[in-house]
Design a protein around this motif. Structure first.
Motif, PDB file in Angstrom:
ATOM      1  N   ALA A 258       0.920  -1.110   0.114  1.00 30.76           N
ATOM      2  CA  ALA A 258      -0.121  -0.337  -0.143  1.00 30.76           C
ATOM      3  C   ALA A 258       1.132   1.374  -0.015  1.00 30.76           C
ATOM      4  O   ALA A 258       1.181   2.076   0.417  1.00 30.76           O
ATOM      5  N   PRO A 259       1.664   1.724  -0.838  1.00 31.50           N
ATOM      6  CA  PRO A 259       2.548   2.214  -1.448  1.00 31.50           C
ATOM      7  C   PRO A 259       1.934   4.111  -0.567  1.00 31.50           C
ATOM      8  O   PRO A 259       3.078   4.333   0.210  1.00 31.50           O
ATOM      9  N   ILE A 260       0.930   4.377  -1.398  1.00 27.01           N
ATOM     10  CA  ILE A 260       0.094   5.475  -0.902  1.00 27.01           C
ATOM     11  C   ILE A 260       0.600   6.266   0.581  1.00 27.01           C
ATOM     12  O   ILE A 260       0.462   6.936   1.249  1.00 27.01           O
TER      13      ILE A 260
ATOM     14  N   ALA B 277      10.610   5.127  -3.938  1.00 26.69           N
ATOM     15  CA  ALA B 277       9.406   6.016  -4.098  1.00 26.69           C
ATOM     16  C   ALA B 277       8.836   6.259  -3.136  1.00 26.69           C
ATOM     17  O   ALA B 277       8.269   7.886  -2.659  1.00 26.69           O
ATOM     18  N   VAL B 278       8.869   5.405  -2.431  1.00 23.99           N
ATOM     19  CA  VAL B 278       7.542   5.636  -0.975  1.00 23.99           C
ATOM     20  C   VAL B 278       7.820   6.399  -0.268  1.00 23.99           C
ATOM     21  O   VAL B 278       8.201   7.331   0.587  1.00 23.99           O
ATOM     22  N   GLY B 279       9.609   5.967  -0.047  1.00 28.01           N
ATOM     23  CA  GLY B 279      10.558   6.895   1.017  1.00 28.01           C
ATOM     24  C   GLY B 279      10.740   8.560   0.796  1.00 28.01           C
ATOM     25  O   GLY B 279      10.349   9.643   1.583  1.00 28.01           O
ATOM     26  N   ALA B 280      10.442   8.443  -0.616  1.00 29.40           N
ATOM     27  CA  ALA B 280      11.069   9.985  -1.087  1.00 29.40           C
ATOM     28  C   ALA B 280      10.021  10.930  -1.240  1.00 29.40           C
ATOM     29  O   ALA B 280      10.050  11.928  -1.054  1.00 29.40           O
TER      30      ALA B 280
ATOM     31  N   LEU C   1       0.705   8.374  -6.683  1.00 29.91           N
ATOM     32  CA  LEU C   1      -0.880   7.446  -7.104  1.00 29.91           C
ATOM     33  C   LEU C   1      -0.701   7.069  -8.896  1.00 29.91           C
ATOM     34  O   LEU C   1      -0.619   6.285  -8.837  1.00 29.91           O
ATOM     35  N   VAL C   2       0.184   8.043  -9.362  1.00 26.71           N
ATOM     36  CA  VAL C   2       0.347   7.413 -11.203  1.00 26.71           C
ATOM     37  C   VAL C   2       1.460   6.804 -10.765  1.00 26.71           C
ATOM     38  O   VAL C   2       0.858   5.390 -12.108  1.00 26.71           O
ATOM     39  N   THR C   3       2.055   6.309  -9.981  1.00 20.62           N
ATOM     40  CA  THR C   3       3.619   5.325 -10.697  1.00 20.62           C
ATOM     41  C   THR C   3       2.090   3.563  -9.331  1.00 20.62           C
ATOM     42  O   THR C   3       2.543   3.340 -10.694  1.00 20.62           O
ATOM     43  N   GLN C   4       1.362   4.128  -8.110  1.00 16.74           N
ATOM     44  CA  GLN C   4       1.011   3.119  -8.582  1.00 16.74           C
ATOM     45  C   GLN C   4      -0.062   1.954  -9.765  1.00 16.74           C
ATOM     46  O   GLN C   4       0.086   1.538  -9.392  1.00 16.74           O
ATOM     47  N   VAL C   5      -0.605   3.365 -10.168  1.00 17.61           N
ATOM     48  CA  VAL C   5      -1.936   3.045 -11.496  1.00 17.61           C
ATOM     49  C   VAL C   5      -0.898   2.109 -12.496  1.00 17.61           C
ATOM     50  O   VAL C   5      -1.192   1.053 -13.067  1.00 17.61           O
TER      51      VAL C   5
END
Length: 428
Positions: free
Chosen positions: A73-75, A206-209, A234-238
């Motif tokens: 769940a990156p976001i 990406a999550v940390g940044a 969100l774009v990355t997750q899509v």
């Protein structure tokens, strides 16, 4: 006995083993303690707590499944880490305690998971617990320092601390996930950990940044930073969700192709699926990394597709009973069919070499490990079939062991023997 439908081995979706149960219980106790202490001390900056809690819930709602049945769940993770690393909101210092960070994170996760439960999806409590513990480690270290004003007031002194703690969170989540997979898949911890680090590194970066950017931007933009800097993630997750969907579709296509030989009556029903499951289990037993296991799974599923070139099917589809030249012709034709896809050259080579003995005569090159695994797994299934009798499985292993001087890799046969002795083969 009817063959079972092939499904890749993963985590049980409803039943937790003792290790996972202990993890979930520990996370639950941590949640109770954090909520109780936050209730006693009072919530600091309710607006920020609600904003970050909503972001975490939104992220849990949009959680996705990565290769290997990994849930992420990156976001939600970015929002939780940002809340833990928050120093200022506008001109006001952030004074939330570590307990408040844990409570907001856990409650956001629970709220975000409710819609999944409502439509019958599994809660995936171990994965949620791993994420909560990773955030708790960061909050337990950073919040006391921040609230005591021990963190420097300049970004260049704050950034190294934040980056270090983001790495700590990533490592904690990866180690816990590796421990769970090691137990569930009976794999080697070192190999499993390397697989976790490899898979999680791009997304973890990406999550940390994103978390650090939100924490710094909140000083200038206030809580608007939560929305602004979540958009790229969100774009990355899509994109990741689309990639996962393409990969799943690709695997389903390979499975469908593998069934052509069964439908045509060339092999016993369920043979390709059983050989695939057994091959992957042997590969894990030998410590193969996950990318090689995926190639092995593809090759094992399609290892018999070359039998379509035969005018008359082999009785029972047992290629172990035909002469070497016929085995090689079947393997070569199967490799040529796979090469037509243009993207499975490594898989085609594995299939092509599956008929070669472990120790080729003369100066022949030894077949790849995946080819040797498929050769042994295929022979074992040709001898055992869908039988679940331990004595028959043990007898088949003994027969393969007698041919390890040239035909079968002794390491592969011994790995298969360990699976049989643990009766792991019967559960595949």
């Amino acid at each position: 006995m009817a063959a079972r439908r092939y499904e890749p081995r993963g985590f049980p979706r409803q039943v937790l083993d003792s290790g996972q149960s202990l993890l979930v219980v520990f996370a639950g106790l941590l949640l109770i303690a954090a909520v109780a202490q936050t209730a006693v001390a009072g919530v600091k900056d309710v607006r920020a707590a609600v904003a970050f809690g909503a972001l975490i819930a939104f992220g849990e709602l949009l959680r996705l499944t990565m290769p290997g049945d990994r849930e992420t769940a990156p976001i939600a993770m970015a929002g939780a880490l940002a809340y833990a690393l928050l120093l200022r909101i506008g001109n006001d210092p952030a004074r939330q305690s570590a307990q408040q960070v844990i409570a907001v994170t856990a409650l956001g996760m629970i709220i975000g998971a409710l819609p999944h439960l409502a439509v019958g999806r599994p809660a995936r409590l171990p994965a949620m617990a791993a994420r909560l513990l990773a955030v708790a480690c960061v909050a337990a270290i950073f919040r006391p320092l921040a609230n005591a004003s021990l963190i420097g007031s300049r970004w260049w002194s704050e950034l190294p601390v934040m980056v270090s703690l983001v790495i700590v969170a990533w490592l904690v989540e990866a180690v816990i996930a590796a421990l769970i997979r090691t137990d569930a898949l009976r794999a080697r911890f070192g190999v499993t950990l390397l697989d976790e680090l490899r898979v999680q590194l791009p997304l973890g970066a990406a999550v940390g940044a994103s978390a650090i950017l939100i924490a710094f931007a909140a000083e200038i933009m206030g809580l608007w930073a939560v929305a602004v800097f979540t958009a790229p993630l969100l774009v990355t997750q899509v994109a990741l969700r689309r990639y996962a969907g393409i990969r799943a579709t690709y695997l389903q296509t390979v499975r469908a192709l593998a069934r052509v030989t069964e439908i045509g009556g060339y092999v016993e029903a369920g043979h390709s699926a059983r050989v695939s499951r057994l091959s992957v289990a042997i590969g894990r037993e030998l410590g193969m990394p996950e990318p090689q296991l995926l190639e092995l799974e593809y090759a094992a599923l399609m290892h018999d597709i070359g039998q379509l070139s035969l005018r008359d099917p082999i009785p029972g589809g047992a290629t172990v009973l035909v002469v070497r030249e016929e085995q090689r012709r079947i393997a070569e034709y199967g490799a040529e069919v796979i090469e037509q896809a243009g993207v499975l050259d490594a898989v085609a080579d594995i299939v092509r070499r599956q008929s070669d003995p472990c120790r080729p005569a003369g100066r022949g090159q030894e077949p790849p490990l995946s080819s040797r695994i498929i050769r042994a797994a295929n022979a074992f299934d040709d001898l055992v079939g869908s039988s679940v009798e331990p004595s028959r499985a043990a007898a088949a292993v003994q027969r393969l062991r007698l041919d390890t001087a040239s035909e079968y890799d002794p390491r592969v046969v011994e790995a298969l023997s360990r699976l049989v002795s643990r009766r792991s083969v019967l559960g595949l």
